[in-house]
Design a protein around this motif. Structure first.
Motif, PDB file in Angstrom:
ATOM      1  N   THR A 177       0.804  -1.219   0.000  1.00  0.00           N
ATOM      2  CA  THR A 177       0.000   0.000   0.000  1.00  0.00           C
ATOM      3  C   THR A 177       0.838   1.270   0.000  1.00  0.00           C
ATOM      4  O   THR A 177       0.439   2.288  -0.578  1.00  0.00           O
ATOM      5  CB  THR A 177      -0.950   0.013   1.209  1.00  0.00           C
ATOM      6  N   ARG A 178       2.014   1.230   0.618  1.00  0.00           N
ATOM      7  CA  ARG A 178       2.868   2.421   0.645  1.00  0.00           C
ATOM      8  C   ARG A 178       3.377   2.754  -0.752  1.00  0.00           C
ATOM      9  O   ARG A 178       3.360   3.912  -1.174  1.00  0.00           O
ATOM     10  CB  ARG A 178       4.041   2.192   1.605  1.00  0.00           C
ATOM     11  N   SER A 179       3.827   1.728  -1.493  1.00  0.00           N
ATOM     12  CA  SER A 179       4.318   1.958  -2.852  1.00  0.00           C
ATOM     13  C   SER A 179       3.184   2.344  -3.792  1.00  0.00           C
ATOM     14  O   SER A 179       3.373   3.159  -4.706  1.00  0.00           O
ATOM     15  CB  SER A 179       5.028   0.706  -3.375  1.00  0.00           C
ATOM     16  N   VAL A 180       2.021   1.756  -3.586  1.00  0.00           N
ATOM     17  CA  VAL A 180       0.866   2.120  -4.405  1.00  0.00           C
ATOM     18  C   VAL A 180       0.524   3.595  -4.199  1.00  0.00           C
ATOM     19  O   VAL A 180       0.264   4.327  -5.165  1.00  0.00           O
ATOM     20  CB  VAL A 180      -0.352   1.234  -4.054  1.00  0.00           C
ATOM     21  N   GLU A 181       0.562   4.054  -2.968  1.00  0.00           N
ATOM     22  CA  GLU A 181       0.279   5.459  -2.696  1.00  0.00           C
ATOM     23  C   GLU A 181       1.331   6.361  -3.323  1.00  0.00           C
ATOM     24  O   GLU A 181       1.015   7.448  -3.817  1.00  0.00           O
ATOM     25  CB  GLU A 181       0.214   5.690  -1.178  1.00  0.00           C
ATOM     26  N   ARG A 182       2.572   5.888  -3.344  1.00  0.00           N
ATOM     27  CA  ARG A 182       3.638   6.656  -3.993  1.00  0.00           C
ATOM     28  C   ARG A 182       3.357   6.804  -5.482  1.00  0.00           C
ATOM     29  O   ARG A 182       3.510   7.886  -6.064  1.00  0.00           O
ATOM     30  CB  ARG A 182       4.981   5.970  -3.769  1.00  0.00           C
ATOM     31  N   LEU A 183       2.923   5.711  -6.120  1.00  0.00           N
ATOM     32  CA  LEU A 183       2.586   5.786  -7.540  1.00  0.00           C
ATOM     33  C   LEU A 183       1.412   6.734  -7.779  1.00  0.00           C
ATOM     34  O   LEU A 183       1.396   7.488  -8.757  1.00  0.00           O
ATOM     35  CB  LEU A 183       2.242   4.400  -8.073  1.00  0.00           C
ATOM     36  N   ARG A 184       0.432   6.677  -6.899  1.00  0.00           N
ATOM     37  CA  ARG A 184      -0.719   7.585  -7.028  1.00  0.00           C
ATOM     38  C   ARG A 184      -0.270   9.046  -7.050  1.00  0.00           C
ATOM     39  O   ARG A 184      -0.787   9.859  -7.821  1.00  0.00           O
ATOM     40  CB  ARG A 184      -1.693   7.374  -5.859  1.00  0.00           C
ATOM     41  N   LYS A 185       0.683   9.370  -6.183  1.00  0.00           N
ATOM     42  CA  LYS A 185       1.146  10.751  -6.083  1.00  0.00           C
ATOM     43  C   LYS A 185       2.094  11.131  -7.214  1.00  0.00           C
ATOM     44  O   LYS A 185       2.160  12.301  -7.605  1.00  0.00           O
ATOM     45  CB  LYS A 185       1.840  10.962  -4.732  1.00  0.00           C
ATOM     46  N   MET A 186       2.834  10.159  -7.749  1.00  0.00           N
ATOM     47  CA  MET A 186       3.837  10.435  -8.761  1.00  0.00           C
ATOM     48  C   MET A 186       3.299  10.524 -10.175  1.00  0.00           C
ATOM     49  O   MET A 186       3.856  11.224 -11.017  1.00  0.00           O
ATOM     50  CB  MET A 186       4.911   9.323  -8.750  1.00  0.00           C
ATOM     51  N   ILE A 187       2.221   9.779 -10.468  1.00  0.00           N
ATOM     52  CA  ILE A 187       1.855   9.526 -11.853  1.00  0.00           C
ATOM     53  C   ILE A 187       1.579  10.801 -12.648  1.00  0.00           C
ATOM     54  O   ILE A 187       2.047  10.947 -13.788  1.00  0.00           O
ATOM     55  CB  ILE A 187       0.650   8.548 -11.936  1.00  0.00           C
ATOM     56  N   VAL A 188       0.849  11.729 -12.072  1.00  0.00           N
ATOM     57  CA  VAL A 188       0.513  12.945 -12.814  1.00  0.00           C
ATOM     58  C   VAL A 188       1.767  13.757 -13.107  1.00  0.00           C
ATOM     59  O   VAL A 188       1.956  14.272 -14.220  1.00  0.00           O
ATOM     60  CB  VAL A 188      -0.516  13.787 -12.039  1.00  0.00           C
ATOM     61  N   GLN A 189       2.667  13.867 -12.124  1.00  0.00           N
ATOM     62  CA  GLN A 189       3.905  14.618 -12.322  1.00  0.00           C
ATOM     63  C   GLN A 189       4.788  13.959 -13.383  1.00  0.00           C
ATOM     64  O   GLN A 189       5.344  14.632 -14.251  1.00  0.00           O
ATOM     65  CB  GLN A 189       4.671  14.720 -11.005  1.00  0.00           C
ATOM     66  N   LEU A 190       4.928  12.637 -13.309  1.00  0.00           N
ATOM     67  CA  LEU A 190       5.746  11.928 -14.296  1.00  0.00           C
ATOM     68  C   LEU A 190       5.172  12.076 -15.698  1.00  0.00           C
ATOM     69  O   LEU A 190       5.908  12.299 -16.660  1.00  0.00           O
ATOM     70  CB  LEU A 190       5.844  10.447 -13.932  1.00  0.00           C
ATOM     71  N   HIS A 191       3.863  11.963 -15.807  1.00  0.00           N
ATOM     72  CA  HIS A 191       3.215  12.081 -17.115  1.00  0.00           C
ATOM     73  C   HIS A 191       3.381  13.472 -17.691  1.00  0.00           C
ATOM     74  O   HIS A 191       3.659  13.643 -18.876  1.00  0.00           O
ATOM     75  CB  HIS A 191       1.735  11.722 -16.967  1.00  0.00           C
ATOM     76  N   ALA A 192       3.230  14.471 -16.842  1.00  0.00           N
ATOM     77  CA  ALA A 192       3.279  15.859 -17.316  1.00  0.00           C
ATOM     78  C   ALA A 192       4.689  16.340 -17.603  1.00  0.00           C
ATOM     79  O   ALA A 192       4.872  17.349 -18.288  1.00  0.00           O
ATOM     80  CB  ALA A 192       2.631  16.775 -16.288  1.00  0.00           C
ATOM     81  N   PRO A 217      -7.432   8.152 -15.711  1.00  0.00           N
ATOM     82  CA  PRO A 217      -6.533   9.212 -16.210  1.00  0.00           C
ATOM     83  C   PRO A 217      -6.919  10.566 -15.635  1.00  0.00           C
ATOM     84  O   PRO A 217      -8.086  10.820 -15.330  1.00  0.00           O
ATOM     85  CB  PRO A 217      -6.752   9.180 -17.728  1.00  0.00           C
ATOM     86  N   ALA A 218      -5.924  11.424 -15.490  1.00  0.00           N
ATOM     87  CA  ALA A 218      -6.176  12.771 -14.978  1.00  0.00           C
ATOM     88  C   ALA A 218      -7.038  13.552 -15.960  1.00  0.00           C
ATOM     89  O   ALA A 218      -6.934  13.395 -17.179  1.00  0.00           O
ATOM     90  CB  ALA A 218      -4.856  13.491 -14.745  1.00  0.00           C
ATOM     91  N   ALA A 219      -7.899  14.386 -15.435  1.00  0.00           N
ATOM     92  CA  ALA A 219      -8.757  15.225 -16.286  1.00  0.00           C
ATOM     93  C   ALA A 219      -7.898  16.258 -16.990  1.00  0.00           C
ATOM     94  O   ALA A 219      -6.914  16.767 -16.431  1.00  0.00           O
ATOM     95  CB  ALA A 219      -9.824  15.905 -15.453  1.00  0.00           C
ATOM     96  N   ASP A 220      -8.233  16.570 -18.240  1.00  0.00           N
ATOM     97  CA  ASP A 220      -7.482  17.585 -19.000  1.00  0.00           C
ATOM     98  C   ASP A 220      -7.637  18.956 -18.352  1.00  0.00           C
ATOM     99  O   ASP A 220      -8.671  19.286 -17.826  1.00  0.00           O
ATOM    100  CB  ASP A 220      -7.976  17.629 -20.445  1.00  0.00           C
TER     101      ASP A 220
END
Length: 220
Positions: A177-192, A217-220
């Protein structure tokens, strides 16, 4: 299947590890010579489909050779023409007597023949990275069901997966769960963080031999 166990630092991922500056061949318009359009040169790449959120991973023809794949990603089949990659149309697949699923299997086989099996690199905080020897084809290993089935043996609860950029695939067991939460927080920044190489702002779950959306996916 051989997996590389080199480690990577999370900071290096944020600095651009997922998208090396030296990308491979560029996509070219047009179909080229007939000799460039045989099954032995067929490959596939993933590209972003902004605004999409396809729930399943069934490969569905869209238009002009593009196929809707999963979440906010599309799949394009290409031919390795030596100096560049040429678009492969639906008509090309029909001429080769291939269904999309058959074309996926052949394309992955060709990618592995030229660029090797996917390597798994262990990172800090429970995150793992899948990469190949070609930045543009590393994300294509998302369609390597044999790979994900083998990884699932060590994570029967499922795998949470991110494909923010073309240079690699991040994943972690869903039970971590800790790593999953890290991915949740990282994904938008990494994508952008990549204007031209970005792929998906969603998180995906591989469980019970199938893909599903874990975080939309994040909203536009």
């Amino acid at each position: 299947m051989k997996h590389c166990r080199r480690s990577f630092a999370l900071g290096a991922v944020l600095a651009g590890l997922l998208l090396p500056s030296c990308l491979p061949l560029a996509l070219a318009q047009g179909q080229g010579k007939a000799a460039d359009r045989d099954a032995s040169s067929l490959m596939l790449v993933l590209r972003e489909a902004p605004g999409a959120n396809k729930p399943g991973d069934l490969v569905v023809p869209a238009d002009a050779g593009w196929f809707d794949y999963l979440g906010d990603m599309q799949l394009r089949f290409v031919f390795d023409a030596g100096e560049n990659l040429r678009d492969a149309s639906v008509q090309d697949l029909r001429a080769l007597d291939l269904t999309p699923d058959q074309a996926v299997r052949i394309a992955l086989k060709n990618i592995k023949r030229l660029y090797g099996e996917p390597e798994i690199r262990r990172g800090n905080g429970g995150l793992m990275l899948v990469q190949g020897r070609s930045a543009d084809f590393s994300a294509s290993y998302l369609l390597d069901r044999e790979l994900w089935q083998s990884l699932l043996q060590q994570a029967p609860g499922g795998l949470v997966v991110a494909v923010p950029k073309r240079g690699g695939i991040l994943f972690t067991p869903a039970a971590d769960t800790r790593s999953v939460e890290r991915l949740r927080k990282m994904i938008v920044q990494l994508h952008a963080s990549s204007e031209h190489g970005r792929l998906s702002s969603a998180l995906y779950l591989f469980k019970d031999s199938r893909w599903s959306i874990f975080q939309a996916p994040a909203a536009d």
